[in-house]
Design an enzyme around this catalytic site. Structure first.
Site, PDB file in Angstrom:
ATOM      1  N   ASP A 250       0.826  -1.205   0.000  1.00 59.65           N
ATOM      2  CA  ASP A 250       0.000   0.000   0.000  1.00 59.65           C
ATOM      3  C   ASP A 250       0.863   1.259   0.000  1.00 59.65           C
ATOM      4  OD1 ASP A 250      -2.319   1.514   0.083  1.00 59.65           O
ATOM      5  OD2 ASP A 250      -2.417   1.496   2.266  1.00 59.65           O
TER       6      ASP A 250
ATOM      7  N   HIS B  61       2.937   3.147  -8.991  1.00 58.86           N
ATOM      8  CA  HIS B  61       2.723   1.710  -9.165  1.00 58.86           C
ATOM      9  C   HIS B  61       3.955   1.039  -9.783  1.00 58.86           C
ATOM     10  CE1 HIS B  61      -1.304   1.931  -7.738  1.00 58.86           C
ATOM     11  NE2 HIS B  61      -1.749   2.662  -8.753  1.00 58.86           N
TER      12      HIS B  61
ATOM     13  N   LEU C 182      10.541 -20.929  -2.368  1.00 57.42           N
ATOM     14  CA  LEU C 182       9.625 -19.943  -1.798  1.00 57.42           C
ATOM     15  C   LEU C 182       8.321 -19.971  -2.574  1.00 57.42           C
ATOM     16  CD1 LEU C 182       9.033 -17.326  -0.030  1.00 57.42           C
ATOM     17  CD2 LEU C 182       9.941 -16.029  -1.972  1.00 57.42           C
TER      18      LEU C 182
END
Length: 227
Positions: A4, A21, A115
């Site tokens: 965020d 972004h 991962l």
């Protein structure tokens, strides 16, 4: 991690939100690569929520294109590093090209085990629980289970994160004190760590700080520590 603060980061620099972004994608790359070097088994990032469709069309289109760009540019490296891409959310509602690329990434990396990178796209916690309830109701209608069979373990098996442990730690950059409809079922006992740092400025050191703080907490899961 709830990624965020991209828009605010850009506005602070007198740039369009789309600039933020793109900076957020660079932050994601840093953190994913760093997590792959740590004893972290699963990283789940909130990339696009079911509510984000309300944003201006240009911004939504840019976010969808950024997903494609990220996969196109980073997929081979992610694969070489043993990272498994696992998209979660209402994927069928994504634009055709975005859906094509995330399916490609998931297929290419499906056997990796260094991962697991859960990418929440068109994701909402309430929507996830709703679809789980519908699937369970269908099982009951088919006579496969009875209402008495419903328990927490059964519900968990119908979530996007089926067969995964609940998150130990939820990280929220940008200083916002809310969950934003993210992993509502799974984070029942997750530790929360909030920082005012906006996501594009989030660096490995911030992640280390979060993990160190987590390691020094007393997790009782509703009980008490008698030691």
């Amino acid at each position: 991690i709830i990624m965020d603060g991209n828009g605010r980061w850009a506005i602070q620099r007198n740039k369009p939100r789309l600039f933020g972004h793109r900076a957020g994608i660079k932050a994601l790359k840093r953190i994913v690569e760093f997590c792959a070097k740590l004893p972290v088994d699963i990283l789940t990032v909130f990339a696009f929520s079911t509510e984000n469709w309300k944003r201006p069309k240009e911004e939504v289109n840019t976010l969808m294109n950024l997903v494609v760009e990220y996969i196109e540019r980073e997929l081979d490296l992610l694969d070489r590093n043993g990272i498994k891409i696992n998209p979660i959310g209402i994927l069928d509602e994504l634009p055709e090209k975005t859906l094509e690329y995330i399916k490609k990434a998931a297929e290419k990396t499906k056997d990796n085990n260094k991962l697991v990178l859960n990418v929440a796209l068109n994701y909402g916690g309430r929507a996830e629980i709703t679809q789980a309830v519908k699937k369970i109701c269908q099982k009951i209608a088919n006579g496969e289970i009875t209402p008495q069979d419903i328990n927490e373990d059964l519900i968990s098996r119908f979530l996007y994160t089926s067969n995964m442990p609940d998150p130990d730690l939820l990280i929220r950059p940008s200083g916002e004190m809310r969950l934003s409809n993210f992993l509502l079922w799974q984070i029942a006992y997750s530790e929360l760590w909030v920082t005012n740092v906006l996501w594009p400025d989030f660096k490995p050191q911030h992640l280390i700080n979060a993990i160190y703080d987590f390691q020094n907490r007393d997790r009782r899961f509703g009980g008490i520590n008698l030691s």
